[in-house]
Design a protein around this motif. Structure first.
Motif, PDB file in Angstrom:
ATOM      1  N   SER A 149       0.828  -1.207   0.000  1.00  0.00           N
ATOM      2  CA  SER A 149       0.000   0.000   0.000  1.00  0.00           C
ATOM      3  C   SER A 149       0.861   1.256   0.000  1.00  0.00           C
ATOM      4  N   HIS A 150       2.027   1.162   0.611  1.00  0.00           N
ATOM      5  CA  HIS A 150       2.953   2.298   0.631  1.00  0.00           C
ATOM      6  C   HIS A 150       3.333   2.686  -0.797  1.00  0.00           C
ATOM      7  N   ALA A 151       3.626   1.686  -1.621  1.00  0.00           N
ATOM      8  CA  ALA A 151       3.956   1.952  -3.021  1.00  0.00           C
ATOM      9  C   ALA A 151       2.726   2.394  -3.800  1.00  0.00           C
ATOM     10  N   TYR A 152       1.617   1.687  -3.605  1.00  0.00           N
ATOM     11  CA  TYR A 152       0.409   1.958  -4.386  1.00  0.00           C
ATOM     12  C   TYR A 152      -0.032   3.410  -4.252  1.00  0.00           C
ATOM     13  N   TRP A 153      -0.141   3.887  -3.024  1.00  0.00           N
ATOM     14  CA  TRP A 153      -0.675   5.234  -2.827  1.00  0.00           C
ATOM     15  C   TRP A 153       0.336   6.316  -3.175  1.00  0.00           C
ATOM     16  N   PHE A 154       1.621   5.984  -3.120  1.00  0.00           N
ATOM     17  CA  PHE A 154       2.626   6.947  -3.579  1.00  0.00           C
ATOM     18  C   PHE A 154       2.434   7.223  -5.067  1.00  0.00           C
ATOM     19  N   TYR A 155       2.285   6.158  -5.844  1.00  0.00           N
ATOM     20  CA  TYR A 155       2.096   6.336  -7.282  1.00  0.00           C
ATOM     21  C   TYR A 155       0.700   6.857  -7.605  1.00  0.00           C
ATOM     22  N   ALA A 156      -0.296   6.457  -6.830  1.00  0.00           N
ATOM     23  CA  ALA A 156      -1.672   6.903  -7.101  1.00  0.00           C
ATOM     24  C   ALA A 156      -1.786   8.416  -7.067  1.00  0.00           C
ATOM     25  N   ALA A 157      -1.046   9.052  -6.164  1.00  0.00           N
ATOM     26  CA  ALA A 157      -1.109  10.509  -6.063  1.00  0.00           C
ATOM     27  C   ALA A 157      -0.634  11.179  -7.342  1.00  0.00           C
ATOM     28  N   ARG A 158       0.228  10.492  -8.102  1.00  0.00           N
ATOM     29  CA  ARG A 158       0.746  11.046  -9.349  1.00  0.00           C
ATOM     30  C   ARG A 158      -0.041  10.586 -10.570  1.00  0.00           C
ATOM     31  N   VAL A 159      -0.631   9.401 -10.483  1.00  0.00           N
ATOM     32  CA  VAL A 159      -1.235   8.780 -11.664  1.00  0.00           C
ATOM     33  C   VAL A 159      -2.726   9.061 -11.780  1.00  0.00           C
ATOM     34  N   ALA A 161      -6.376  10.790 -11.501  1.00  0.00           N
ATOM     35  CA  ALA A 161      -6.904  12.153 -11.555  1.00  0.00           C
ATOM     36  C   ALA A 161      -7.472  12.563 -10.204  1.00  0.00           C
ATOM     37  N   GLN A 162      -8.055  11.597  -9.488  1.00  0.00           N
ATOM     38  CA  GLN A 162      -8.647  11.882  -8.185  1.00  0.00           C
ATOM     39  C   GLN A 162      -8.267  10.770  -7.212  1.00  0.00           C
ATOM     40  N   SER A 163      -7.055  10.814  -6.717  1.00  0.00           N
ATOM     41  CA  SER A 163      -6.613   9.843  -5.720  1.00  0.00           C
ATOM     42  C   SER A 163      -7.309  10.131  -4.395  1.00  0.00           C
ATOM     43  N   ASP A 164      -7.609   9.085  -3.643  1.00  0.00           N
ATOM     44  CA  ASP A 164      -8.318   9.230  -2.377  1.00  0.00           C
ATOM     45  C   ASP A 164      -7.503  10.088  -1.414  1.00  0.00           C
ATOM     46  N   PRO A 165      -8.003  11.254  -1.003  1.00  0.00           N
ATOM     47  CA  PRO A 165      -7.223  12.129  -0.116  1.00  0.00           C
ATOM     48  C   PRO A 165      -6.940  11.509   1.243  1.00  0.00           C
ATOM     49  N   PHE A 167      -5.650   8.807   1.768  1.00  0.00           N
ATOM     50  CA  PHE A 167      -4.397   8.062   1.687  1.00  0.00           C
ATOM     51  C   PHE A 167      -3.302   8.854   0.975  1.00  0.00           C
ATOM     52  N   THR A 168      -3.429  10.162   0.995  1.00  0.00           N
ATOM     53  CA  THR A 168      -2.380  11.006   0.437  1.00  0.00           C
ATOM     54  C   THR A 168      -1.187  11.014   1.385  1.00  0.00           C
ATOM     55  N   SER A 169      -0.003  10.819   0.844  1.00  0.00           N
ATOM     56  CA  SER A 169       1.197  10.807   1.677  1.00  0.00           C
ATOM     57  C   SER A 169       1.308  12.088   2.492  1.00  0.00           C
ATOM     58  N   PRO A 170       1.731  11.992   3.755  1.00  0.00           N
ATOM     59  CA  PRO A 170       1.968  13.205   4.544  1.00  0.00           C
ATOM     60  C   PRO A 170       2.939  14.171   3.873  1.00  0.00           C
ATOM     61  N   LEU A 171       3.796  13.664   2.991  1.00  0.00           N
ATOM     62  CA  LEU A 171       4.725  14.547   2.285  1.00  0.00           C
ATOM     63  C   LEU A 171       3.995  15.506   1.349  1.00  0.00           C
ATOM     64  N   PHE A 172       2.732  15.205   1.036  1.00  0.00           N
ATOM     65  CA  PHE A 172       1.949  16.057   0.143  1.00  0.00           C
ATOM     66  C   PHE A 172       0.853  16.799   0.910  1.00  0.00           C
ATOM     67  N   TRP A 173       1.050  17.021   2.203  1.00  0.00           N
ATOM     68  CA  TRP A 173      -0.025  17.581   3.021  1.00  0.00           C
ATOM     69  C   TRP A 173      -0.367  19.015   2.631  1.00  0.00           C
ATOM     70  N   LYS A 174       0.555  19.729   2.026  1.00  0.00           N
ATOM     71  CA  LYS A 174       0.283  21.112   1.632  1.00  0.00           C
ATOM     72  C   LYS A 174      -0.242  21.226   0.207  1.00  0.00           C
ATOM     73  N   GLY A 175      -0.286  20.127  -0.504  1.00  0.00           N
ATOM     74  CA  GLY A 175      -0.777  20.159  -1.876  1.00  0.00           C
ATOM     75  C   GLY A 175      -0.358  18.920  -2.625  1.00  0.00           C
ATOM     76  N   HIS A 261      -2.754  14.881   8.399  1.00  0.00           N
ATOM     77  CA  HIS A 261      -4.192  14.864   8.161  1.00  0.00           C
ATOM     78  C   HIS A 261      -4.731  13.436   8.092  1.00  0.00           C
ATOM     79  N   ASN A 262      -6.040  13.317   8.269  1.00  0.00           N
ATOM     80  CA  ASN A 262      -6.723  12.020   8.203  1.00  0.00           C
ATOM     81  C   ASN A 262      -6.076  10.996   9.136  1.00  0.00           C
ATOM     82  N   VAL A 263      -5.881  11.409  10.373  1.00  0.00           N
ATOM     83  CA  VAL A 263      -5.294  10.530  11.385  1.00  0.00           C
ATOM     84  C   VAL A 263      -6.417   9.761  12.077  1.00  0.00           C
ATOM     85  N   PRO A 264      -6.438   8.422  11.981  1.00  0.00           N
ATOM     86  CA  PRO A 264      -7.478   7.667  12.684  1.00  0.00           C
ATOM     87  C   PRO A 264      -7.283   7.748  14.195  1.00  0.00           C
TER      88      PRO A 264
END
Length: 335
Positions: A149-159, A161-165, A167-175, A261-264
């Motif tokens: 999942s670590h790999a999947y969501w890293f690439y999903a954010a780039r690939v 059009a509407q990746s699930d926010p 599971f957006t990496s914390p590295l992209f928290w500002k955009g 963000h999105n901390v359970p």
């Protein structure tokens, strides 16, 4: 939680076409790097395995009255067994770097392992490393499911059009990061489909056992997937300058304010934001506070070089002659 394969291909068609980006000679790839940070007149080098171990330490201490422990988000047969699997996966989430870290590519500028900005344009090498890492623990389908999942969501954010926010990496928290475009999207898209096929196999294995069937229900799998990303982000905030700061340029080494963000909290339906604020030298306040010990002492292992320095004449001799230093941090609650 994962985007069905058919929708992955459909998502490609939804991306806007930027002809300048398509015609550019540069293209995005997964960076081949050690965590290298210049801070306070020194060069700090942290290996990916050491960063992963720190993330695992944070996961092992995650949980208190306000935050559920890993594995305790929804009913399962043995919550502590699931917790152990999650902690193991988080500690090993970057194990695909083992071979590279043992014999890294060196920077032409300083003679040390490649760092941020010194990237490989060979996307396939990155995919191959992920595949290797996901074969290490063949008897641990839950561990592999979480690591993939670590790999999947890293690439999903780039690939996508509407990746699930969520599971957006914390590295992209500002955009969100820049999207990939036709000509660069096909390889990561195919890799994501490969990950989905593997995930389907691991999910089937877990569902076939009454003791683990509930592990892959969204109420359990989603918060653990997110927790891996959160512990990864917190570790990177100490080990590097990759975490975007609230204001100004990130300096790293725990000296930046940022948000998670999105901390359970107690369940996947109960999520919020954690604010990280430096309140002293290597002292970071978290609000709300998620750990079982307050303050939580954290040790980062790093090789530290005073700048300027000469290039190592023979890297491996230099590297193994210089022991890692223990750099001490503390996470504390906001008083």
């Amino acid at each position: 939680m994962f985007v069905p394969t058919a929708r992955l291909r459909a998502a490609q068609a939804l991306l806007p076409i930027d002809h300048a980006a398509r015609n550019s000679t540069s293209h995005w790839s997964y960076p081949r790097r050690m965590l290298k940070t210049q801070h306070a007149g020194k060069l700090w080098m942290v290996t990916q395995p050491d960063h992963g171990a720190l993330a695992g330490f944070l996961a092992a201490h995650w949980g208190n009255e306000a935050f559920a422990r890993p594995g305790h988000y929804a009913p399962v047969v043995d919550a502590e067994r699931l917790r152990a699997q999650a902690v193991f996966a988080i500690a090993q989430h970057d194990n695909h770097w083992w071979e590279w870290e043992a014999n890294p590519d060196l920077s032409a500028d300083d003679g040390f392992p490649l760092g941020l900005g010194e990237t490989s344009k060979n996307q396939q090498a990155g995919f191959d490393r992920w595949r290797l890492g996901l074969k290490r623990f063949a008897a641990e389908p839950m561990v592999n499911l979480l690591m993939s999942s670590h790999a999947y969501w890293f690439y999903a954010a780039r690939v996508l059009a509407q990746s699930d926010p969520a599971f957006t990496s914390p590295l992209f928290w500002k955009g969100a990061p820049d999207k990939l475009y036709p000509g660069t999207i096909e390889a990561p898209l195919a890799f994501m489909e490969h990950l989905q096929a593997l995930q389907s196999e691991w999910t089937a294995q877990l569902r076939a056992d009454v003791a683990t069937a509930a592990w892959v229900e969204p109420a359990n799998l989603a918060p653990l997937t997110r927790l891996l990303q959160l512990c990864d982000g917190l570790s990177l905030a100490l080990c590097s300058s990759l975490m975007p700061a609230k204001t100004g340029v990130s300096v790293g080494m725990g000296a930046d304010a940022f948000e998670l963000h999105n901390v359970p909290r107690r369940s996947w339906s109960d999520r919020g934001t954690i604010t990280a604020t430096p309140v002293g030298p290597r002292l970071i306040a978290l609000d709300p506070y998620p750990f079982d010990i307050d303050p939580l002492p954290v040790t980062m292992l790093a090789r530290v070089v005073t700048l300027p320095c000469e290039k190592p004449a023979n890297f491996h001799s230099w590297w193994h002659a210089h022991e890692r230093e223990s750099v001490e941090f503390q996470f504390v609650s906001r008083k």
